[in-house]
Design a protein around this motif. Structure first.
Motif, PDB file in Angstrom:
ATOM      1  N   PRO A   1       0.790  -1.232   0.000  1.00  0.00           N
ATOM      2  CA  PRO A   1       0.000   0.000   0.000  1.00  0.00           C
ATOM      3  C   PRO A   1       0.825   1.285   0.000  1.00  0.00           C
ATOM      4  N   ARG A   2       2.123   1.197   0.251  1.00  0.00           N
ATOM      5  CA  ARG A   2       2.940   2.403   0.379  1.00  0.00           C
ATOM      6  C   ARG A   2       3.605   2.761  -0.944  1.00  0.00           C
ATOM      7  N   TYR A   3       3.691   4.076  -1.186  1.00  0.00           N
ATOM      8  CA  TYR A   3       4.285   4.581  -2.430  1.00  0.00           C
ATOM      9  C   TYR A   3       5.693   5.084  -2.178  1.00  0.00           C
ATOM     10  N   GLN A   4       6.551   4.919  -3.182  1.00  0.00           N
ATOM     11  CA  GLN A   4       7.901   5.462  -3.126  1.00  0.00           C
ATOM     12  C   GLN A   4       7.915   6.750  -3.945  1.00  0.00           C
ATOM     13  N   LEU A   5       8.420   7.800  -3.331  1.00  0.00           N
ATOM     14  CA  LEU A   5       8.553   9.090  -3.993  1.00  0.00           C
ATOM     15  C   LEU A   5      10.024   9.478  -4.009  1.00  0.00           C
ATOM     16  N   ARG A   6      10.401  10.211  -5.028  1.00  0.00           N
ATOM     17  CA  ARG A   6      11.777  10.701  -5.151  1.00  0.00           C
ATOM     18  C   ARG A   6      11.709  12.214  -5.323  1.00  0.00           C
ATOM     19  N   PRO A   7      12.616  12.953  -4.697  1.00  0.00           N
ATOM     20  CA  PRO A   7      12.636  14.406  -4.898  1.00  0.00           C
ATOM     21  C   PRO A   7      12.656  14.734  -6.396  1.00  0.00           C
ATOM     22  N   LEU A   8      12.075  15.844  -6.776  1.00  0.00           N
ATOM     23  CA  LEU A   8      11.908  16.205  -8.187  1.00  0.00           C
ATOM     24  C   LEU A   8      13.229  16.292  -8.938  1.00  0.00           C
ATOM     25  N   ASN A   9      14.277  16.702  -8.276  1.00  0.00           N
ATOM     26  CA  ASN A   9      15.581  16.818  -8.940  1.00  0.00           C
ATOM     27  C   ASN A   9      16.481  15.631  -8.632  1.00  0.00           C
ATOM     28  N   GLY A  10      15.891  14.502  -8.254  1.00  0.00           N
ATOM     29  CA  GLY A  10      16.661  13.310  -7.928  1.00  0.00           C
ATOM     30  C   GLY A  10      17.012  13.276  -6.458  1.00  0.00           C
ATOM     31  N   GLY A  11      17.520  12.163  -6.038  1.00  0.00           N
ATOM     32  CA  GLY A  11      17.884  12.003  -4.637  1.00  0.00           C
ATOM     33  C   GLY A  11      17.284  10.737  -4.076  1.00  0.00           C
ATOM     34  N   LYS A  12      17.387  10.597  -2.773  1.00  0.00           N
ATOM     35  CA  LYS A  12      16.951   9.393  -2.090  1.00  0.00           C
ATOM     36  C   LYS A  12      15.421   9.325  -1.999  1.00  0.00           C
ATOM     37  N   GLU A  13      14.886   8.167  -2.347  1.00  0.00           N
ATOM     38  CA  GLU A  13      13.451   7.951  -2.269  1.00  0.00           C
ATOM     39  C   GLU A  13      13.000   7.849  -0.817  1.00  0.00           C
ATOM     40  N   TRP A  14      11.719   8.140  -0.608  1.00  0.00           N
ATOM     41  CA  TRP A  14      11.105   7.911   0.690  1.00  0.00           C
ATOM     42  C   TRP A  14       9.743   7.271   0.449  1.00  0.00           C
ATOM     43  N   GLU A  15       9.208   6.647   1.478  1.00  0.00           N
ATOM     44  CA  GLU A  15       7.913   5.993   1.382  1.00  0.00           C
ATOM     45  C   GLU A  15       6.845   6.877   1.992  1.00  0.00           C
ATOM     46  N   ALA A  16       5.659   6.792   1.396  1.00  0.00           N
ATOM     47  CA  ALA A  16       4.535   7.578   1.896  1.00  0.00           C
ATOM     48  C   ALA A  16       3.262   6.738   1.857  1.00  0.00           C
ATOM     49  N   ASP A  17       2.442   6.935   2.840  1.00  0.00           N
ATOM     50  CA  ASP A  17       1.139   6.288   2.919  1.00  0.00           C
ATOM     51  C   ASP A  17       0.206   7.004   1.946  1.00  0.00           C
ATOM     52  N   PRO A  18      -0.600   6.283   1.166  1.00  0.00           N
ATOM     53  CA  PRO A  18      -1.480   6.952   0.204  1.00  0.00           C
ATOM     54  C   PRO A  18      -2.467   7.921   0.859  1.00  0.00           C
ATOM     55  N   ASP A  19      -2.799   7.685   2.136  1.00  0.00           N
ATOM     56  CA  ASP A  19      -3.698   8.615   2.836  1.00  0.00           C
ATOM     57  C   ASP A  19      -3.041   9.961   3.087  1.00  0.00           C
ATOM     58  N   HIS A  20      -1.708  10.022   2.967  1.00  0.00           N
ATOM     59  CA  HIS A  20      -0.975  11.278   3.191  1.00  0.00           C
ATOM     60  C   HIS A  20      -0.469  11.883   1.899  1.00  0.00           C
ATOM     61  N   LEU A  21      -0.970  11.408   0.758  1.00  0.00           N
ATOM     62  CA  LEU A  21      -0.571  11.974  -0.528  1.00  0.00           C
ATOM     63  C   LEU A  21      -1.692  12.810  -1.104  1.00  0.00           C
ATOM     64  N   SER A  22      -1.309  13.932  -1.681  1.00  0.00           N
ATOM     65  CA  SER A  22      -2.264  14.776  -2.395  1.00  0.00           C
ATOM     66  C   SER A  22      -1.575  15.293  -3.649  1.00  0.00           C
ATOM     67  N   PRO A  23      -2.359  15.650  -4.651  1.00  0.00           N
ATOM     68  CA  PRO A  23      -1.735  16.202  -5.862  1.00  0.00           C
ATOM     69  C   PRO A  23      -0.951  17.462  -5.504  1.00  0.00           C
TER      70      PRO A  23
END
Length: 81
Positions: free
Chosen positions: A37-59
């Motif tokens: 259920p968790r998403y991996q996001l990466r900073p827009l200009n590259g860098g280390k990914e982090w995980e986020a719960d979909p309930d804490h994601l917004s456009p």
């Protein structure tokens, strides 16, 4: 409209490449994928990914994405990050 209302308007499924704001941390990143259920996001200009719960994601608003990109560029310039 609050961030919570915006988050519930977006489907819980995020596609790789979409730009999202992690409302728990305030960070903006590009969705790279998900494991369970968790998403991996990466900073827009590259860098280390982090995980986020979909309930804490917004456009991410265009201003959020621009602000994050400028902040990351400034950090690289100042501190070599």
């Amino acid at each position: 409209m609050s961030a919570a209302e915006t988050a519930h308007e977006h489907p819980q499924h995020w596609e790789p490449g979409e730009t999202a704001k992690d409302t728990r941390t305030g960070r903006v990143g590009r969705v790279m994928g998900h494991v369970g259920p968790r998403y991996q996001l990466r900073p827009l200009n590259g860098g280390k990914e982090w995980e986020a719960d979909p309930d804490h994601l917004s456009p991410a608003a265009q201003s959020d994405a621009l602000s994050a990109a400028v902040g990351e560029a400034n950090a690289r310039t100042r501190w070599g990050l």
